[in-house]
Design a protein around this motif. Structure first.
Motif, PDB file in Angstrom:
ATOM      1  N   GLU A 112      49.030 -28.763  73.955  1.00 49.34           N
ATOM      2  CA  GLU A 112      49.980 -28.576  72.774  1.00 49.34           C
ATOM      3  C   GLU A 112      49.206 -27.958  71.614  1.00 49.34           C
ATOM      4  O   GLU A 112      48.204 -28.166  71.168  1.00 49.34           O
ATOM      5  CB  GLU A 112      50.106 -29.996  72.230  1.00 49.34           C
ATOM      6  N   LEU A 113      50.227 -26.886  71.301  1.00 44.83           N
ATOM      7  CA  LEU A 113      49.563 -25.776  70.367  1.00 44.83           C
ATOM      8  C   LEU A 113      50.408 -25.959  68.887  1.00 44.83           C
ATOM      9  O   LEU A 113      51.675 -25.772  68.868  1.00 44.83           O
ATOM     10  CB  LEU A 113      50.016 -24.363  70.734  1.00 44.83           C
ATOM     11  N   ASP A 114      49.474 -26.260  67.829  1.00 46.80           N
ATOM     12  CA  ASP A 114      50.194 -26.425  66.624  1.00 46.80           C
ATOM     13  C   ASP A 114      50.098 -25.002  66.004  1.00 46.80           C
ATOM     14  O   ASP A 114      49.575 -24.068  66.941  1.00 46.80           O
ATOM     15  CB  ASP A 114      49.524 -27.381  65.537  1.00 46.80           C
ATOM     16  N   ASN A 115      50.444 -24.838  64.608  1.00 49.47           N
ATOM     17  CA  ASN A 115      50.047 -23.452  64.039  1.00 49.47           C
ATOM     18  C   ASN A 115      48.815 -22.671  64.310  1.00 49.47           C
ATOM     19  O   ASN A 115      49.006 -21.537  64.834  1.00 49.47           O
ATOM     20  CB  ASN A 115      50.575 -23.674  62.437  1.00 49.47           C
ATOM     21  N   GLN A 155      52.265 -25.889  75.357  1.00 51.00           N
ATOM     22  CA  GLN A 155      53.582 -26.204  74.683  1.00 51.00           C
ATOM     23  C   GLN A 155      53.517 -25.963  73.439  1.00 51.00           C
ATOM     24  O   GLN A 155      52.678 -26.053  72.607  1.00 51.00           O
ATOM     25  CB  GLN A 155      53.792 -27.752  74.910  1.00 51.00           C
ATOM     26  N   PHE A 156      54.695 -25.167  72.698  1.00 48.80           N
ATOM     27  CA  PHE A 156      54.517 -24.750  71.423  1.00 48.80           C
ATOM     28  C   PHE A 156      56.059 -24.561  71.188  1.00 48.80           C
ATOM     29  O   PHE A 156      56.834 -24.525  71.695  1.00 48.80           O
ATOM     30  CB  PHE A 156      53.773 -23.537  71.333  1.00 48.80           C
ATOM     31  N   VAL A 157      56.238 -24.485  69.759  1.00 51.76           N
ATOM     32  CA  VAL A 157      57.435 -24.162  69.199  1.00 51.76           C
ATOM     33  C   VAL A 157      57.352 -22.761  68.914  1.00 51.76           C
ATOM     34  O   VAL A 157      56.362 -22.370  68.220  1.00 51.76           O
ATOM     35  CB  VAL A 157      57.730 -25.017  67.961  1.00 51.76           C
ATOM     36  N   GLN A 167      69.383 -14.925  70.121  1.00 49.84           N
ATOM     37  CA  GLN A 167      68.101 -14.295  69.433  1.00 49.84           C
ATOM     38  C   GLN A 167      67.728 -14.882  68.058  1.00 49.84           C
ATOM     39  O   GLN A 167      68.621 -15.383  67.102  1.00 49.84           O
ATOM     40  CB  GLN A 167      68.639 -12.765  69.049  1.00 49.84           C
ATOM     41  N   LYS A 168      66.630 -15.247  67.749  1.00 50.04           N
ATOM     42  CA  LYS A 168      65.760 -15.578  66.619  1.00 50.04           C
ATOM     43  C   LYS A 168      66.049 -17.116  66.543  1.00 50.04           C
ATOM     44  O   LYS A 168      65.659 -17.616  65.564  1.00 50.04           O
ATOM     45  CB  LYS A 168      66.237 -14.928  65.544  1.00 50.04           C
ATOM     46  N   SER A 169      66.604 -17.774  67.536  1.00 48.27           N
ATOM     47  CA  SER A 169      66.605 -19.265  67.585  1.00 48.27           C
ATOM     48  C   SER A 169      65.462 -19.889  67.774  1.00 48.27           C
ATOM     49  O   SER A 169      64.442 -19.240  68.246  1.00 48.27           O
ATOM     50  CB  SER A 169      67.897 -19.682  68.552  1.00 48.27           C
ATOM     51  N   TRP A 170      65.252 -21.176  67.641  1.00 43.52           N
ATOM     52  CA  TRP A 170      63.959 -21.766  67.627  1.00 43.52           C
ATOM     53  C   TRP A 170      63.899 -22.573  68.684  1.00 43.52           C
ATOM     54  O   TRP A 170      64.889 -23.317  69.254  1.00 43.52           O
ATOM     55  CB  TRP A 170      63.681 -22.722  66.497  1.00 43.52           C
ATOM     56  N   VAL A 171      62.985 -22.619  69.878  1.00 45.70           N
ATOM     57  CA  VAL A 171      62.962 -23.458  71.104  1.00 45.70           C
ATOM     58  C   VAL A 171      61.407 -24.087  71.030  1.00 45.70           C
ATOM     59  O   VAL A 171      60.404 -23.601  70.589  1.00 45.70           O
ATOM     60  CB  VAL A 171      63.118 -22.466  72.137  1.00 45.70           C
ATOM     61  N   LYS A 172      61.521 -24.963  71.830  1.00 47.28           N
ATOM     62  CA  LYS A 172      60.065 -25.775  72.281  1.00 47.28           C
ATOM     63  C   LYS A 172      60.008 -25.364  73.808  1.00 47.28           C
ATOM     64  O   LYS A 172      60.554 -25.766  74.422  1.00 47.28           O
ATOM     65  CB  LYS A 172      60.267 -27.366  72.019  1.00 47.28           C
ATOM     66  N   VAL A 173      58.746 -24.558  73.889  1.00 51.25           N
ATOM     67  CA  VAL A 173      58.675 -24.299  75.138  1.00 51.25           C
ATOM     68  C   VAL A 173      57.525 -24.833  75.770  1.00 51.25           C
ATOM     69  O   VAL A 173      56.403 -25.131  75.358  1.00 51.25           O
ATOM     70  CB  VAL A 173      58.350 -22.781  75.253  1.00 51.25           C
TER      71      VAL A 173
END
Length: 309
Positions: free
Chosen positions: A192-195, A218-220, A265-271
């Protein structure tokens, strides 16, 4: 075209020592004359014996306003060099540097004294950024006893992702980041990756892809869908501030996902994705490619921009 080797860095960063060492190497010998343009004089000097032995002539340009195309052309006419080495003044603006049109920069190398890097990076961040932005190689020397080398690497890699970065201490070249120093556990089923973790993972993947092949991360991230990409690929990534608010870079890798064409485009997703080392045209070879396990819509993180400053 006359090949030019541009060596830059702040005063006492090791430029002269590096050039002297390089000139003395058999592989760097040439039949013709080498013109060495010296833009500042530090504590170390070039011995006449070395210059004579290596067919090198040295010219000094002390003032930035004298570093002009006209002046450089005069030096070329005077010495008719086969190649040129420029020891550039670290306090001069790289953006303003202009060379004759037939002078071709074959290699740009930046020398950095690791013991003074924090001071320069804190107080002269924009100058450091311009210095390393187009360098193929960045050498941190005098690294003895310094534990923040991974941070130093992240600072310059954020500006120039393609540069080769070398760390040296009194014993020679050293490894800058061990696996145990990473801010996440490579052995977890899902990393899990934070900023902070995302920025380090992105940059470390460019140099040590073998650490991540087959791992799940996994990251946002924000969606980028380049028009040139296949319909089942997109780039999830993050904007990073590399130098100042006007100097941003989007950090992300190509990701295979069946529903990529439906993403906004430019939307936020959790991958959640597995990492592979595969051929990708933008890399001109192999590099990190993600294969999505899941992609879920999510809200923007509290801090949308990763800060490398």
């Amino acid at each position: 075209m006359i090949p030019v080797y541009l060596i830059n860095g702040f005063l006492e960063s090791g430029k002269t020592e590096f050039i002297k060492y390089t000139l003395a190497q058999p592989y760097f010998r040439t039949k013709g004359t080498t013109l060495l343009v010296l833009c500042e004089e530090g504590e170390l000097e070039y011995e006449q014996e070395l210059l004579k032995k290596t067919k090198t002539v040295m010219e000094v340009i002390e003032d930035e306003e004298d570093f002009t195309i006209e002046q450089l052309m005069e030096l070329e006419k005077k010495h008719k060099p086969e190649r040129i080495i420029i020891e550039f003044n670290g306090m001069w603006n790289m953006k303003d540097m202009k060379l004759p049109i037939h002078w071709s920069i074959d290699q740009q190398i930046t020398m950095i004294d690791a013991s003074t890097f924090p001071m320069y990076y804190t107080n002269m961040k924009s100058m450091v950024a311009e210095m390393v932005r187009k360098s193929e190689m960045i050498i941190f020397n005098r690294c003895d006893g310094i534990k923040e080398l991974s941070n130093y690497k992240r600072n310059v890699k954020a500006v120039n992702q393609q540069a080769e970065i070398i760390f040296e201490d009194s014993q020679g070249e050293i490894e800058e980041m061990m696996e145990e120093e990473l801010p996440y556990d490579l052995n977890k089923p899902v990393i899990e990756l934070d900023n902070e973790g995302y920025g380090i993972w992105y940059l470390d993947s460019l140099d040590h892809i073998e650490r991540y092949v087959g791992k799940t991360v996994q990251f946002v991230g924000q969606v980028l869908r380049p028009s040139s990409f296949p319909s089942d690929y997109f780039v999830p990534g993050r904007l990073a501030m590399t130098c100042c608010a006007d100097d941003m870079a989007f950090l992300g890798f190509a990701c295979e996902y069946d529903g990529a064409s439906q993403l906004t485009q430019k939307s936020w997703v959790k991958v959640t994705a597995t990492v592979a080392n595969e051929y990708w045209p933008d890399y001109n070879g192999e590099g990190p490619v993600l294969h999505a396990v899941s992609v879920e819509k999510t809200k923007a993180p509290k801090e949308e921009v990763i800060n490398f400053m």
